[in-house]
Design an enzyme around this catalytic site. Structure first.
Site, short mmCIF file in Angstrom:
data_model
loop_
_atom_site.label_atom_id
_atom_site.label_comp_id
_atom_site.label_asym_id
_atom_site.label_seq_id
_atom_site.Cartn_x
_atom_site.Cartn_y
_atom_site.Cartn_z
N GLU A 102 0.82 -1.21 0.00
CA GLU A 102 0.00 0.00 0.00
C GLU A 102 0.86 1.27 0.00
O GLU A 102 0.59 2.22 -0.74
CB GLU A 102 -0.93 -0.01 1.22
CG GLU A 102 -1.68 1.28 1.47
CD GLU A 102 -2.67 1.65 0.37
OE1 GLU A 102 -3.23 2.76 0.46
OE2 GLU A 102 -2.87 0.86 -0.57
N HIS A 105 2.56 1.93 -3.32
CA HIS A 105 1.56 2.51 -4.23
C HIS A 105 1.39 4.01 -3.97
O HIS A 105 1.34 4.81 -4.90
CB HIS A 105 0.24 1.77 -4.04
CG HIS A 105 -0.89 2.33 -4.86
ND1 HIS A 105 -0.90 2.30 -6.23
CD2 HIS A 105 -2.05 2.93 -4.49
CE1 HIS A 105 -2.01 2.86 -6.68
NE2 HIS A 105 -2.72 3.25 -5.64
N HIS A 170 -11.87 5.95 -8.21
CA HIS A 170 -10.40 6.09 -8.13
C HIS A 170 -9.74 5.41 -9.32
O HIS A 170 -8.80 5.96 -9.94
CB HIS A 170 -9.92 5.47 -6.82
CG HIS A 170 -8.46 5.69 -6.53
ND1 HIS A 170 -7.86 6.92 -6.56
CD2 HIS A 170 -7.48 4.81 -6.20
CE1 HIS A 170 -6.58 6.81 -6.26
NE2 HIS A 170 -6.32 5.53 -6.05
N HIS A 284 -20.82 -7.29 -16.74
CA HIS A 284 -19.47 -7.00 -17.24
C HIS A 284 -19.06 -8.00 -18.32
O HIS A 284 -18.52 -7.63 -19.36
CB HIS A 284 -18.47 -7.05 -16.07
CG HIS A 284 -17.04 -6.91 -16.50
ND1 HIS A 284 -16.54 -5.79 -17.12
CD2 HIS A 284 -15.98 -7.76 -16.39
CE1 HIS A 284 -15.26 -5.94 -17.37
NE2 HIS A 284 -14.89 -7.14 -16.95
N HIS A 342 -4.99 -8.63 -16.83
CA HIS A 342 -6.28 -8.16 -17.35
C HIS A 342 -6.44 -6.66 -17.10
O HIS A 342 -6.91 -5.92 -17.97
CB HIS A 342 -7.41 -8.95 -16.70
CG HIS A 342 -8.72 -8.81 -17.39
ND1 HIS A 342 -8.93 -9.19 -18.70
CD2 HIS A 342 -9.92 -8.30 -16.97
CE1 HIS A 342 -10.19 -8.94 -19.05
NE2 HIS A 342 -10.80 -8.39 -18.01
#
Length: 371
Positions: A102, A105, A170, A284, A342
């Site tokens: 985290e 990032h 986000h 989706h 992906h």
């Protein structure tokens, strides 16, 4: 948070940003500013992929406060707090590994913010000195405010405990930042190397329209994909093309697509039914066929135009990879590498479609500019 902690975090982010800034500065490129913009594109793509890795490893709350980690600048300093949380819940959400994922990032995001501040500062300085077209400051200033908005959603992702609509926004804003930087990079390329090929505008009009339609369709699919990921609905259907043994399984669209609610809960605070996750996944999955058709037709129309052919070829390849990794995540029970790939493919499609849109516009406008 103490001001010393903020200073330590700012220094760390600046150190991270110094490497790409140095690469741009020592570059032998005809335009160092152009180099800086494309480095920003590269790092933003990396940030999106690493953000996907952060989300898919359940590391979004690895540090449960923001911007630091338990009010401190890095997990080393918060060692005791993290170990205490890990002792209570060994599998998360707080562990030492997840805390580092985290915070890396966050540091990468802050470094990109510093790069955009540098772009804006250079643009304003050079514009005041010479009014050169390459340094019009409006666009980089807009990028600065956009990345601040993205940072705000990053903070809310943590403080609102991974609320699905916030996390999805986000993600979309991250993709938007990638598209904006790519467009800016295309503009810098155009100013440095004007087009030599001449394509009749009549051939470009349908491609431009299809490229815009493809971008709109991809935006919808990005939202749907983000909604699947943030609701942990990837394995709601574990077979393809059927779902639960049916083409149209039992689905709860009302709860599945209610935007403002807690993770795993309905708007009323009850646990989200499995049929809601099925609805999220199924929409989706099936909208992907629309994406393939629209982007595929765009590729077909762009391919015969020589300056657009490399982009058409790349879009076709990434689109095929997306279909493959999407189906493989179902059959192989959601392996991390495939899921990250992906997400990377989605970011690559954003980048390539933005380049196609810009290139088609530039080629269309070029004859008028020379008249």
């Amino acid at each position: 948070m103490h001001h010393t902690t903020l200073a330590q975090m700012a220094i760390t982010a600046l150190i991270v940003a110094l490497l790409p800034l140095s690469i741009a500065w020592i570059s032998k490129d005809a335009s160092r500013y152009r180099k800086l913009v494309w480095i920003g594109v590269f790092l933003t793509f990396d940030l999106i992929v690493f953000g996907a890795f952060t989300r898919l490893t359940d590391s979004g709350l690895g540090c449960p406060d923001w911007p630091g980690c338990y009010g401190l600048a890095n997990p080393f300093l918060a060692h005791e707090e993290i170990r205490a949380a890990e002792a209570l819940q060994p599998t998360g959400p707080v562990t030492m590994v997840k805390a580092w994922i985290e915070m890396i990032h966050r540091y990468l995001a802050m470094a990109i913010g510093i790069l955009i501040v540098a772009m804006m500062a250079v643009a304003w300085y050079r514009w005041k000195k010479g009014r050169q077209a390459a340094y019009r400051p409006g666009y980089p200033t807009f990028l600065f405010f956009f990345v601040c908005l993205q940072g705000a959603f990053g903070a809310w992702t943590v403080t609102l405990k991974l609320q699905p609509v916030i996390v999805t926004m986000h993600l979309l804003l991250g993709m938007g930042l990638l598209a904006l930087l790519t467009w800016y990079g295309g503009r810098q390329d155009q100013l440095l190397r004007p087009a030599s090929a001449v394509v009749p505008p009549a051939r470009l009009v349908p491609v431009r329209r299809l490229a815009l339609a493809s971008s709109a369709v991809l935006l919808v699919q990005l939202f749907l994909g983000g909604w699947v990921s943030t609701n942990y609905a990837t394995l709601a259907c574990t077979e393809f093309p059927l779902c639960g043994g049916k083409l149209v399984p039992e689905m709860d669209f009302e709860h599945g697509f209610h935007l403002w609610r807690e993770l795993g809960k309905t708007a009323a605070g009850h646990y989200l039914p499995f049929s809601a996750l099925t609805a999220i996944h199924w929409v989706h999955r099936n909208f992907a066929s629309v994406v393939v058709l629209v982007l595929g037709w765009t590729v077909v129309r762009a391919w015969p135009i020589a300056p657009l052919r490399p982009l058409a070829r790349a879009i076709a390849a990434v689109l095929a990879l997306q279909a493959l990794t999407g189906v493989a995540t179902i059959y192989l029970n959601y392996p991390l590498l495939l899921a990250v790939l992906h997400n990377a493919g989605a970011a690559a499609l954003v980048l390539l479609l933005t380049m196609l849109n810009y290139r088609a516009k530039f080629l269309h406008d070029a004859p008028a500019a020379h008249r």
